[in-house]
Design a protein around this motif. Structure first.
Motif, PDB file in Angstrom:
ATOM      1  N   ARG A  14       0.851  -1.193   0.000  1.00  0.00           N
ATOM      2  CA  ARG A  14       0.000   0.000   0.000  1.00  0.00           C
ATOM      3  C   ARG A  14       0.880   1.233   0.000  1.00  0.00           C
ATOM      4  O   ARG A  14       1.983   1.177   0.517  1.00  0.00           O
ATOM      5  CB  ARG A  14      -0.899   0.027   1.234  1.00  0.00           C
ATOM      6  N   PRO A  15       0.431   2.374  -0.466  1.00  0.00           N
ATOM      7  CA  PRO A  15      -0.838   2.538  -1.166  1.00  0.00           C
ATOM      8  C   PRO A  15      -0.796   1.868  -2.534  1.00  0.00           C
ATOM      9  O   PRO A  15       0.267   1.678  -3.102  1.00  0.00           O
ATOM     10  CB  PRO A  15      -0.965   4.064  -1.300  1.00  0.00           C
ATOM     11  N   ASN A  16      -1.982   1.517  -3.048  1.00  0.00           N
ATOM     12  CA  ASN A  16      -2.059   0.845  -4.347  1.00  0.00           C
ATOM     13  C   ASN A  16      -2.030   1.881  -5.467  1.00  0.00           C
ATOM     14  O   ASN A  16      -2.879   2.762  -5.503  1.00  0.00           O
ATOM     15  CB  ASN A  16      -3.373   0.071  -4.471  1.00  0.00           C
ATOM     16  N   TYR A  17      -1.082   1.749  -6.350  1.00  0.00           N
ATOM     17  CA  TYR A  17      -1.072   2.570  -7.554  1.00  0.00           C
ATOM     18  C   TYR A  17      -1.425   1.662  -8.720  1.00  0.00           C
ATOM     19  O   TYR A  17      -0.902   0.543  -8.824  1.00  0.00           O
ATOM     20  CB  TYR A  17       0.299   3.211  -7.781  1.00  0.00           C
ATOM     21  N   THR A  18      -2.279   2.145  -9.587  1.00  0.00           N
ATOM     22  CA  THR A  18      -2.732   1.341 -10.727  1.00  0.00           C
ATOM     23  C   THR A  18      -1.553   0.819 -11.540  1.00  0.00           C
ATOM     24  O   THR A  18      -1.548  -0.333 -11.967  1.00  0.00           O
ATOM     25  CB  THR A  18      -3.687   2.172 -11.605  1.00  0.00           C
ATOM     26  N   VAL A  19      -0.547   1.658 -11.731  1.00  0.00           N
ATOM     27  CA  VAL A  19       0.608   1.262 -12.540  1.00  0.00           C
ATOM     28  C   VAL A  19       1.292   0.022 -11.935  1.00  0.00           C
ATOM     29  O   VAL A  19       1.710  -0.884 -12.664  1.00  0.00           O
ATOM     30  CB  VAL A  19       1.602   2.444 -12.741  1.00  0.00           C
ATOM     31  N   HIS A  20       1.374  -0.062 -10.594  1.00  0.00           N
ATOM     32  CA  HIS A  20       1.988  -1.223  -9.937  1.00  0.00           C
ATOM     33  C   HIS A  20       1.087  -2.461 -10.052  1.00  0.00           C
ATOM     34  O   HIS A  20       1.573  -3.564 -10.275  1.00  0.00           O
ATOM     35  CB  HIS A  20       2.250  -0.935  -8.456  1.00  0.00           C
ATOM     36  N   THR A  21      -0.218  -2.236  -9.890  1.00  0.00           N
ATOM     37  CA  THR A  21      -1.168  -3.354 -10.020  1.00  0.00           C
ATOM     38  C   THR A  21      -1.077  -3.954 -11.423  1.00  0.00           C
ATOM     39  O   THR A  21      -1.098  -5.171 -11.589  1.00  0.00           O
ATOM     40  CB  THR A  21      -2.603  -2.881  -9.726  1.00  0.00           C
ATOM     41  N   LEU A  22      -0.972  -3.093 -12.433  1.00  0.00           N
ATOM     42  CA  LEU A  22      -0.896  -3.569 -13.819  1.00  0.00           C
ATOM     43  C   LEU A  22       0.355  -4.414 -14.051  1.00  0.00           C
ATOM     44  O   LEU A  22       0.296  -5.440 -14.728  1.00  0.00           O
ATOM     45  CB  LEU A  22      -0.935  -2.386 -14.798  1.00  0.00           C
ATOM     46  N   VAL A  23       1.485  -3.997 -13.470  1.00  0.00           N
ATOM     47  CA  VAL A  23       2.724  -4.783 -13.597  1.00  0.00           C
ATOM     48  C   VAL A  23       2.499  -6.167 -12.983  1.00  0.00           C
ATOM     49  O   VAL A  23       2.795  -7.193 -13.595  1.00  0.00           O
ATOM     50  CB  VAL A  23       3.917  -4.061 -12.900  1.00  0.00           C
ATOM     51  N   HIS A  24       1.923  -6.190 -11.791  1.00  0.00           N
ATOM     52  CA  HIS A  24       1.689  -7.445 -11.065  1.00  0.00           C
ATOM     53  C   HIS A  24       0.715  -8.361 -11.817  1.00  0.00           C
ATOM     54  O   HIS A  24       0.953  -9.565 -11.967  1.00  0.00           O
ATOM     55  CB  HIS A  24       1.157  -7.115  -9.662  1.00  0.00           C
ATOM     56  N   ILE A  25      -0.377  -7.769 -12.296  1.00  0.00           N
ATOM     57  CA  ILE A  25      -1.417  -8.554 -12.974  1.00  0.00           C
ATOM     58  C   ILE A  25      -0.893  -9.108 -14.306  1.00  0.00           C
ATOM     59  O   ILE A  25      -1.216 -10.214 -14.708  1.00  0.00           O
ATOM     60  CB  ILE A  25      -2.706  -7.703 -13.134  1.00  0.00           C
ATOM     61  N   ASN A  26      -0.008  -8.344 -14.969  1.00  0.00           N
ATOM     62  CA  ASN A  26       0.597  -8.818 -16.215  1.00  0.00           C
ATOM     63  C   ASN A  26       1.574  -9.955 -15.960  1.00  0.00           C
ATOM     64  O   ASN A  26       1.631 -10.912 -16.740  1.00  0.00           O
ATOM     65  CB  ASN A  26       1.309  -7.672 -16.952  1.00  0.00           C
ATOM     66  N   GLU A  27       2.330  -9.843 -14.860  1.00  0.00           N
ATOM     67  CA  GLU A  27       3.261 -10.935 -14.517  1.00  0.00           C
ATOM     68  C   GLU A  27       2.496 -12.223 -14.234  1.00  0.00           C
ATOM     69  O   GLU A  27       2.896 -13.298 -14.637  1.00  0.00           O
ATOM     70  CB  GLU A  27       4.080 -10.554 -13.269  1.00  0.00           C
ATOM     71  N   LYS A  28       1.365 -12.064 -13.549  1.00  0.00           N
ATOM     72  CA  LYS A  28       0.605 -13.241 -13.116  1.00  0.00           C
ATOM     73  C   LYS A  28      -0.269 -13.841 -14.226  1.00  0.00           C
ATOM     74  O   LYS A  28      -0.363 -15.059 -14.359  1.00  0.00           O
ATOM     75  CB  LYS A  28      -0.255 -12.845 -11.912  1.00  0.00           C
ATOM     76  N   TYR A  29      -0.925 -12.977 -15.009  1.00  0.00           N
ATOM     77  CA  TYR A  29      -1.911 -13.476 -15.977  1.00  0.00           C
ATOM     78  C   TYR A  29      -1.654 -13.025 -17.420  1.00  0.00           C
ATOM     79  O   TYR A  29      -2.459 -13.272 -18.301  1.00  0.00           O
ATOM     80  CB  TYR A  29      -3.320 -12.994 -15.593  1.00  0.00           C
ATOM     81  N   GLY A  30      -0.540 -12.341 -17.640  1.00  0.00           N
ATOM     82  CA  GLY A  30      -0.269 -11.742 -18.948  1.00  0.00           C
ATOM     83  C   GLY A  30      -0.039 -12.705 -20.094  1.00  0.00           C
ATOM     84  O   GLY A  30      -0.141 -12.328 -21.257  1.00  0.00           O
ATOM     85  N   ASN A  31       0.283 -13.964 -19.783  1.00  0.00           N
ATOM     86  CA  ASN A  31       0.510 -14.946 -20.854  1.00  0.00           C
ATOM     87  C   ASN A  31      -0.751 -15.231 -21.648  1.00  0.00           C
ATOM     88  O   ASN A  31      -0.703 -15.516 -22.836  1.00  0.00           O
ATOM     89  CB  ASN A  31       1.032 -16.274 -20.275  1.00  0.00           C
ATOM     90  N   THR A  32      -1.898 -15.161 -20.958  1.00  0.00           N
ATOM     91  CA  THR A  32      -3.147 -15.531 -21.623  1.00  0.00           C
ATOM     92  C   THR A  32      -4.111 -14.355 -21.773  1.00  0.00           C
ATOM     93  O   THR A  32      -5.132 -14.475 -22.433  1.00  0.00           O
ATOM     94  CB  THR A  32      -3.863 -16.641 -20.822  1.00  0.00           C
ATOM     95  N   ASN A  33      -3.787 -13.214 -21.121  1.00  0.00           N
ATOM     96  CA  ASN A  33      -4.702 -12.067 -21.161  1.00  0.00           C
ATOM     97  C   ASN A  33      -3.994 -10.776 -21.544  1.00  0.00           C
ATOM     98  O   ASN A  33      -2.826 -10.582 -21.223  1.00  0.00           O
ATOM     99  CB  ASN A  33      -5.334 -11.851 -19.773  1.00  0.00           C
TER     100      ASN A  33
END
Length: 195
Positions: free
Chosen positions: A82-101
């Motif tokens: 925290r605090p959550n910044y969208t730019v950091h969330t996007l990096v994390h979400i891409n690392e986790k699910y970016g292969n298929t999404n």
């Protein structure tokens, strides 16, 4: 072929029919395959009495999206620093699910007007599309966003319903049931929330 996923961020305190209509409209009337409701966690520094615990808000979104196969709840931000910044969330979400999404952002016109104030907004815009739905709001759009290739305006219905209004009216004992999906109303009523 990667799935196109729109990320709809919010506290969803509570999720209401406005959120549902916008998310469903985005997935049915744009080229997005799915919409994920990304539930913003409670800030450890701002303990707002009216903000339900993270797991309750996740449960409400889960209950609502259960009947909409293209809509999903996401608690991805719950375990991020925290605090959550969208730019950091996007990096994390891409690392986790970016292969298929392939991830895009969904935001109201009011948010787009202040988007240039977001942390690393240029990086976000370089790597992600933004799907914008209409809102009645003051102020004018930044010229740099006019006609931008990554910004897509989707003519969704204008939903002037707010979670703040809903919480206030529940506290005042008003019947706001038509503004909430049935599962949300039942859960809030059963748990005696916002009273």
């Amino acid at each position: 072929m990667k799935k196109k996923v729109g990320l709809f961020f919010g506290t969803f305190n509570p999720i209401h029919i406005g959120h549902l209509v916008i998310a469903n409209h985005m997935v049915e009337f744009s080229d997005l395959d799915e919409v994920w409701f990304v539930i913003t966690p409670q800030s450890p520094f701002k303990t707002k009495k009216t903000l339900l615990d993270d797991h309750h808000r996740y449960q409400l979104v889960f209950e609502v999206t259960e009947h909409y196969p293209k809509l999903k709840p996401s608690n991805i931000e719950f375990n991020l620093p925290r605090p959550n910044y969208t730019v950091h969330t996007l990096v994390h979400i891409n690392e986790k699910y970016g292969n298929t999404n392939e991830f895009s952002l969904i935001m109201g016109e009011d948010n787009l007007k202040s988007f240039h104030k977001w942390k690393n907004y240029e990086v976000i815009l370089e790597n992600h599309d933004i799907y914008v739905y209409p809102r009645i709001s003051e102020g004018k759009m930044e010229n740099r966003f006019e006609g931008h290739g990554r910004i897509h305006h989707v003519p969704a219905p204008i939903m002037e319903i707010s979670s703040t209004f809903i919480r206030t009216q529940i506290k005042l004992g008003k019947n706001i049931r038509p503004m909430l999906p049935d599962a949300v109303w039942k859960y809030i009523d059963h748990m005696n929330f916002y009273r």
